[in-house]
Write a protein that holds these residues in place. Structure first.
Motif, PDB file in Angstrom:
ATOM      1  N   MET A  62      45.661  26.196  33.160  1.00  0.00           N
ATOM      2  CA  MET A  62      45.775  26.931  31.905  1.00  0.00           C
ATOM      3  C   MET A  62      45.596  28.436  32.144  1.00  0.00           C
ATOM      4  N   THR A  63      44.710  28.807  33.054  1.00  0.00           N
ATOM      5  CA  THR A  63      44.519  30.216  33.398  1.00  0.00           C
ATOM      6  C   THR A  63      45.818  30.806  33.932  1.00  0.00           C
ATOM      7  N   PHE A  64      46.530  30.050  34.755  1.00  0.00           N
ATOM      8  CA  PHE A  64      47.820  30.492  35.274  1.00  0.00           C
ATOM      9  C   PHE A  64      48.796  30.730  34.128  1.00  0.00           C
ATOM     10  N   ARG A  65      48.843  29.800  33.168  1.00  0.00           N
ATOM     11  CA  ARG A  65      49.748  29.932  32.026  1.00  0.00           C
ATOM     12  C   ARG A  65      49.378  31.138  31.152  1.00  0.00           C
ATOM     13  N   ILE A  66      48.084  31.342  30.941  1.00  0.00           N
ATOM     14  CA  ILE A  66      47.615  32.494  30.144  1.00  0.00           C
ATOM     15  C   ILE A  66      47.987  33.786  30.857  1.00  0.00           C
ATOM     16  N   ARG A  67      47.766  33.817  32.153  1.00  0.00           N
ATOM     17  CA  ARG A  67      48.097  35.006  32.944  1.00  0.00           C
ATOM     18  C   ARG A  67      49.591  35.307  32.851  1.00  0.00           C
ATOM     19  N   LEU A 120      40.221  31.522  37.287  1.00  0.00           N
ATOM     20  CA  LEU A 120      39.519  32.069  36.125  1.00  0.00           C
ATOM     21  C   LEU A 120      38.699  33.282  36.539  1.00  0.00           C
ATOM     22  N   LYS A 121      37.952  33.160  37.632  1.00  0.00           N
ATOM     23  CA  LYS A 121      37.166  34.295  38.121  1.00  0.00           C
ATOM     24  C   LYS A 121      38.067  35.471  38.461  1.00  0.00           C
ATOM     25  N   GLU A 122      39.185  35.188  39.129  1.00  0.00           N
ATOM     26  CA  GLU A 122      40.110  36.257  39.502  1.00  0.00           C
ATOM     27  C   GLU A 122      40.699  36.947  38.273  1.00  0.00           C
ATOM     28  N   LEU A 123      41.040  36.162  37.254  1.00  0.00           N
ATOM     29  CA  LEU A 123      41.595  36.728  36.022  1.00  0.00           C
ATOM     30  C   LEU A 123      40.596  37.655  35.345  1.00  0.00           C
ATOM     31  N   LEU A 124      39.356  37.205  35.205  1.00  0.00           N
ATOM     32  CA  LEU A 124      38.333  37.998  34.521  1.00  0.00           C
ATOM     33  C   LEU A 124      37.981  39.271  35.273  1.00  0.00           C
ATOM     34  N   GLN A 125      38.058  39.231  36.594  1.00  0.00           N
ATOM     35  CA  GLN A 125      37.667  40.385  37.393  1.00  0.00           C
ATOM     36  C   GLN A 125      38.845  41.264  37.787  1.00  0.00           C
ATOM     37  N   LYS A 127      41.541  43.960  38.357  1.00  0.00           N
ATOM     38  CA  LYS A 127      41.325  45.406  38.339  1.00  0.00           C
ATOM     39  C   LYS A 127      42.267  46.153  37.398  1.00  0.00           C
ATOM     40  N   LYS A 128      43.533  45.710  37.279  1.00  0.00           N
ATOM     41  CA  LYS A 128      44.488  46.540  36.556  1.00  0.00           C
ATOM     42  C   LYS A 128      45.279  45.814  35.480  1.00  0.00           C
ATOM     43  N   LEU A 129      45.525  44.561  35.635  1.00  0.00           N
ATOM     44  CA  LEU A 129      46.565  43.912  34.852  1.00  0.00           C
ATOM     45  C   LEU A 129      46.261  43.699  33.374  1.00  0.00           C
ATOM     46  N   PHE A 130      45.038  43.326  33.018  1.00  0.00           N
ATOM     47  CA  PHE A 130      44.767  42.883  31.662  1.00  0.00           C
ATOM     48  C   PHE A 130      43.578  43.602  31.049  1.00  0.00           C
ATOM     49  N   THR A 131      43.585  43.633  29.707  1.00  0.00           N
ATOM     50  CA  THR A 131      42.441  44.104  28.941  1.00  0.00           C
ATOM     51  C   THR A 131      41.949  42.923  28.125  1.00  0.00           C
ATOM     52  N   MET A 146      25.297  36.774  34.076  1.00  0.00           N
ATOM     53  CA  MET A 146      24.134  35.995  34.514  1.00  0.00           C
ATOM     54  C   MET A 146      24.536  34.592  34.962  1.00  0.00           C
ATOM     55  N   SER A 147      25.640  34.085  34.431  1.00  0.00           N
ATOM     56  CA  SER A 147      26.108  32.743  34.776  1.00  0.00           C
ATOM     57  C   SER A 147      27.040  32.740  35.974  1.00  0.00           C
ATOM     58  N   GLY A 148      27.372  33.900  36.509  1.00  0.00           N
ATOM     59  CA  GLY A 148      28.212  33.963  37.695  1.00  0.00           C
ATOM     60  C   GLY A 148      29.651  34.372  37.442  1.00  0.00           C
ATOM     61  N   LEU A 149      30.013  34.621  36.195  1.00  0.00           N
ATOM     62  CA  LEU A 149      31.350  35.124  35.859  1.00  0.00           C
ATOM     63  C   LEU A 149      31.194  36.526  35.317  1.00  0.00           C
ATOM     64  N   GLU A 150      32.159  37.376  35.600  1.00  0.00           N
ATOM     65  CA  GLU A 150      32.047  38.744  35.111  1.00  0.00           C
ATOM     66  C   GLU A 150      33.408  39.262  34.670  1.00  0.00           C
ATOM     67  N   ILE A 151      33.441  39.856  33.485  1.00  0.00           N
ATOM     68  CA  ILE A 151      34.641  40.528  33.011  1.00  0.00           C
ATOM     69  C   ILE A 151      34.620  41.936  33.585  1.00  0.00           C
ATOM     70  N   ASN A 152      35.744  42.368  34.116  1.00  0.00           N
ATOM     71  CA  ASN A 152      35.852  43.712  34.662  1.00  0.00           C
ATOM     72  C   ASN A 152      35.309  44.706  33.639  1.00  0.00           C
ATOM     73  N   PRO A 153      34.257  45.459  33.987  1.00  0.00           N
ATOM     74  CA  PRO A 153      33.605  46.340  33.016  1.00  0.00           C
ATOM     75  C   PRO A 153      34.492  47.456  32.485  1.00  0.00           C
TER      76      PRO A 153
END
Length: 162
Positions: A62-67, A120-125, A127-131, A146-153
């Motif tokens: 699903m992450t692939f489809r969303i991307r 999913l981790k790659e999508l959230l982190q 660098k350039k493609l998505f907001t 804190m749970s180990g996932l991070e949205i690019n700040p």
């Protein structure tokens, strides 16, 4: 060995499918399930496809489809929302991560999962493609981290109520 992103792959997506999952320690009852809801009505005019899952492989699909869908969008904005475990059962952790774009919605049940989907981790982190956009998501971002996932700040919009 993972391939470098190239023009052959959509929006920098690599073709390597090996080792797609990362181990994770999350609270709650672990179980694998996927429920797909097609034709979910939105305001009586449009329909959504919603995939609710705790299975990392399904979340990666699903992450692939969303991307792919976000890549074809001019603005490249992905909606994000996070739900937490109960307040009266510390420590309060991320239970569910929801991502949506156009007519697709992923609801990833983190509290029931045993691994992080690598895509999913790659999508959230990214660098350039998505907001990523959401309502009052600073707390969500902090709990995700804190749970180990991070949205690019640098790649999020936090919509606040006035």
């Amino acid at each position: 060995m993972a391939e470098e992103p190239s023009a052959k792959h959509h929006c920098g997506e690599t073709s390597d499918q090996s080792g797609n999952l990362d181990d994770v320690q999350v609270p709650g009852q672990k179980r694998e399930y996927t429920q797909t809801l097609k034709g979910v009505e939105l305001h009586g005019k449009e329909t959504l496809e919603v995939v609710c899952t705790s299975e990392p492989d399904k979340a990666d699909e699903m992450t692939f489809r969303i991307r792919r869908s976000a890549c074809s969008s001019y603005l490249r904005i992905i909606g994000v929302d996070v739900e937490f475990t109960k307040e009266d059962e510390p420590p309060r952790m991320v239970a569910i991560l929801q991502l949506s774009v156009e007519d697709l919605c992923l609801v990833y049940h983190i509290a029931a999962a045993t691994k992080w989907p690598k895509r999913l981790k790659e999508l959230l982190q990214g660098k350039k493609l998505f907001t990523f956009a959401g309502f009052s998501i600073q707390g969500d971002k902090d709990k995700l981290k804190m749970s180990g996932l991070e949205i690019n700040p640098n790649k999020h919009i936090d919509i606040q109520r006035n």
